[in-house]
Design an enzyme around this catalytic site. Sequence first.
Site, PDB file in Angstrom:
ATOM      1  N   GLY A   1       0.982   9.030  -6.694  1.00 44.76           N
ATOM      2  CA  GLY A   1       1.491   8.025  -7.513  1.00 44.76           C
ATOM      3  C   GLY A   1       2.547   7.697  -7.718  1.00 44.76           C
ATOM      4  O   GLY A   1       3.363   7.308  -7.073  1.00 44.76           O
TER       5      GLY A   1
ATOM      6  N   GLU B   1       3.978   0.479 -10.557  1.00 47.41           N
ATOM      7  CA  GLU B   1       5.398   0.404  -9.887  1.00 47.41           C
ATOM      8  C   GLU B   1       6.125   1.483 -10.761  1.00 47.41           C
ATOM      9  O   GLU B   1       7.334   1.287 -10.959  1.00 47.41           O
ATOM     10  CB  GLU B   1       5.871  -0.963  -9.908  1.00 47.41           C
ATOM     11  CG  GLU B   1       5.239  -2.067  -9.146  1.00 47.41           C
ATOM     12  CD  GLU B   1       5.538  -3.385  -9.016  1.00 47.41           C
ATOM     13  OE1 GLU B   1       7.030  -3.475  -9.180  1.00 47.41           O
ATOM     14  OE2 GLU B   1       4.971  -4.306  -8.988  1.00 47.41           O
TER      15      GLU B   1
ATOM     16  N   ALA C   1       0.913  -1.167   0.179  1.00 41.38           N
ATOM     17  CA  ALA C   1      -0.009  -0.120   0.017  1.00 41.38           C
ATOM     18  C   ALA C   1       0.847   1.264   0.028  1.00 41.38           C
ATOM     19  O   ALA C   1       1.009   1.638   1.102  1.00 41.38           O
ATOM     20  CB  ALA C   1      -0.929   0.128   1.148  1.00 41.38           C
TER      21      ALA C   1
ATOM     22  N   GLN D   1       4.677 -10.112 -47.449  1.00 39.33           N
ATOM     23  CA  GLN D   1       6.015  -9.708 -46.669  1.00 39.33           C
ATOM     24  C   GLN D   1       5.728  -8.540 -45.571  1.00 39.33           C
ATOM     25  O   GLN D   1       6.245  -8.441 -44.535  1.00 39.33           O
ATOM     26  CB  GLN D   1       6.623  -8.696 -47.926  1.00 39.33           C
ATOM     27  CG  GLN D   1       8.066  -8.245 -47.514  1.00 39.33           C
ATOM     28  CD  GLN D   1       9.033  -7.554 -48.477  1.00 39.33           C
ATOM     29  OE1 GLN D   1       8.371  -6.428 -48.785  1.00 39.33           O
ATOM     30  NE2 GLN D   1       9.860  -7.972 -48.844  1.00 39.33           N
TER      31      GLN D   1
ATOM     32  N   PRO E   1      -4.405   8.809  -3.422  1.00 40.57           N
ATOM     33  CA  PRO E   1      -5.141   9.596  -4.636  1.00 40.57           C
ATOM     34  C   PRO E   1      -4.146  10.561  -5.455  1.00 40.57           C
ATOM     35  O   PRO E   1      -4.314  11.209  -6.433  1.00 40.57           O
ATOM     36  CB  PRO E   1      -6.364  10.123  -3.903  1.00 40.57           C
ATOM     37  CG  PRO E   1      -6.374   9.174  -2.846  1.00 40.57           C
ATOM     38  CD  PRO E   1      -5.117   8.692  -2.478  1.00 40.57           C
TER      39      PRO E   1
ATOM     40  N   TRP F   1      -5.682   2.311  -5.414  1.00 37.61           N
ATOM     41  CA  TRP F   1      -5.220   1.473  -6.510  1.00 37.61           C
ATOM     42  C   TRP F   1      -4.368   0.423  -5.927  1.00 37.61           C
ATOM     43  O   TRP F   1      -3.315   0.421  -6.275  1.00 37.61           O
ATOM     44  CB  TRP F   1      -4.604   2.438  -7.613  1.00 37.61           C
ATOM     45  CG  TRP F   1      -5.573   3.444  -8.122  1.00 37.61           C
ATOM     46  CD1 TRP F   1      -6.795   3.004  -8.799  1.00 37.61           C
ATOM     47  CD2 TRP F   1      -5.748   4.693  -8.109  1.00 37.61           C
ATOM     48  NE1 TRP F   1      -7.492   4.222  -9.456  1.00 37.61           N
ATOM     49  CE2 TRP F   1      -6.845   5.392  -8.874  1.00 37.61           C
ATOM     50  CE3 TRP F   1      -4.889   5.674  -7.637  1.00 37.61           C
ATOM     51  CZ2 TRP F   1      -7.144   6.608  -9.094  1.00 37.61           C
ATOM     52  CZ3 TRP F   1      -5.097   7.022  -7.818  1.00 37.61           C
ATOM     53  CH2 TRP F   1      -6.140   7.449  -8.343  1.00 37.61           C
ATOM     54  N   ILE F   2      -4.689  -0.016  -4.687  1.00 39.50           N
ATOM     55  CA  ILE F   2      -3.768  -0.762  -4.040  1.00 39.50           C
ATOM     56  C   ILE F   2      -4.450  -2.635  -4.333  1.00 39.50           C
ATOM     57  O   ILE F   2      -5.499  -2.701  -4.235  1.00 39.50           O
ATOM     58  CB  ILE F   2      -3.972  -0.685  -2.517  1.00 39.50           C
ATOM     59  CG1 ILE F   2      -3.756   0.643  -2.078  1.00 39.50           C
ATOM     60  CG2 ILE F   2      -3.278  -1.877  -1.765  1.00 39.50           C
ATOM     61  CD1 ILE F   2      -2.419   1.262  -2.639  1.00 39.50           C
TER      62      ILE F   2
ATOM     63  N   GLU G   1       6.805   7.250 -17.785  1.00 40.29           N
ATOM     64  CA  GLU G   1       7.537   8.527 -17.847  1.00 40.29           C
ATOM     65  C   GLU G   1       8.556   8.713 -16.669  1.00 40.29           C
ATOM     66  O   GLU G   1       9.458   9.035 -16.495  1.00 40.29           O
ATOM     67  CB  GLU G   1       6.612   9.587 -17.696  1.00 40.29           C
ATOM     68  CG  GLU G   1       5.816   9.690 -18.788  1.00 40.29           C
ATOM     69  CD  GLU G   1       4.790   8.561 -19.139  1.00 40.29           C
ATOM     70  OE1 GLU G   1       3.969   8.561 -20.224  1.00 40.29           O
ATOM     71  OE2 GLU G   1       4.455   8.010 -18.273  1.00 40.29           O
TER      72      GLU G   1
END
Length: 384
Positions: A123, A363, A116, A278, A120, A158-159, A367
Amino acid sequence: MTAFSLEPAQLAWCAELRALAAERLRPLAEKGEPGRVNRALLAELGALGLLPRLFTSGALELCLMRESLAHACTEAETALALQGLGAHPVHAHGTDAQRAHWLPRVAAGTAVAAFALTEPAAGSDAAALSLTAAPATPGGPDRAHGPDGWRLSGEKCWISHAPEADFYTVFARTAPGAGARGVTAFLVPADRPGLTGTALDMLSPHPIGALAFDAVPVTADDVLGEVDRGFRVAMDTLNLFRPSVGAFAVGMAQAALDATLGHTARRDAFGGKLRDLQSVAHQVAEMALRTESARLMVYAAATAYDEGAPDVPRRSAMAKLLATETAQYVVDRAVQLHGARALQRGHLLEHLYREVRAPRIYEGASEVQRSIIAKELYKNLEDR
């Protein structure tokens, strides 16, 4: 052994894992409910001895596991990886008591772990965490948790495995205004008072949720590593798992490539087989070239981690970036060459098309990986 070739025993093990994934794990995955923890699948991963290897394997072996499982059963790969991600901080930085209580259950697949970190508003910029760990009032309602306890307040979002995990590795701010230097990692059991969670309806088939912390009590016994040094725990975990995210991506790319080879060799079109065109053959060659390049970079990064090389952050970032971007390209090309059939629900490529998007974000988004690579390059220049 170099980073660019595998021993015969390793190749045989990978083939065995692909077979196990297809024959024993995929049927359990297909019985699972999307968006829910598949505990039967986790138990089978434990019974097969794969979960215990999370705590005895090096980075290269972890990559081989993830790549091989992903080729035949992405759900099994993700279940294994999330157990490792959530429990690695306990394995590497936990106390003897923490390890003894949780790791055998994680290895057996009876306890579900979660990592965790994301919030919000924090990130990719993990140092901007705002979940607070305020000191407990001595003699107050937290006296049972000790005079050196804290109360966690805030949100995580978003865990993976939330809200169904049995414990969470939680990163909270213990020193306001200190950036990355003021974060502490805590092991928080899911039944701790004040901790609640909700499921999020996401594209990925595995469970993802949000967590709310309403003055959740934690003590010194719950700290992973050192107070105010939790960012190191997070980065140590990510440096290990980022190359293996790349391995997951390589496994998906290889599955898409294999499906495309079979399809273009069989499919009649324009008076011959698709492979005779091809334009098609060149696309397949490009897919193979990129997949193999990504695989080699993943293996090189994992080997660097195992050998304690000084350039692990750069190599890990490069491996994740190249492999996840490659997998997106390869799966997209595979869909294009298969045509409409690949968009039907239940088709392998329809499944991979949904699975392949998220690894470019979690993870550390692509970027962020580029920023890490550039930072490490300039750092090396300044050190000369």
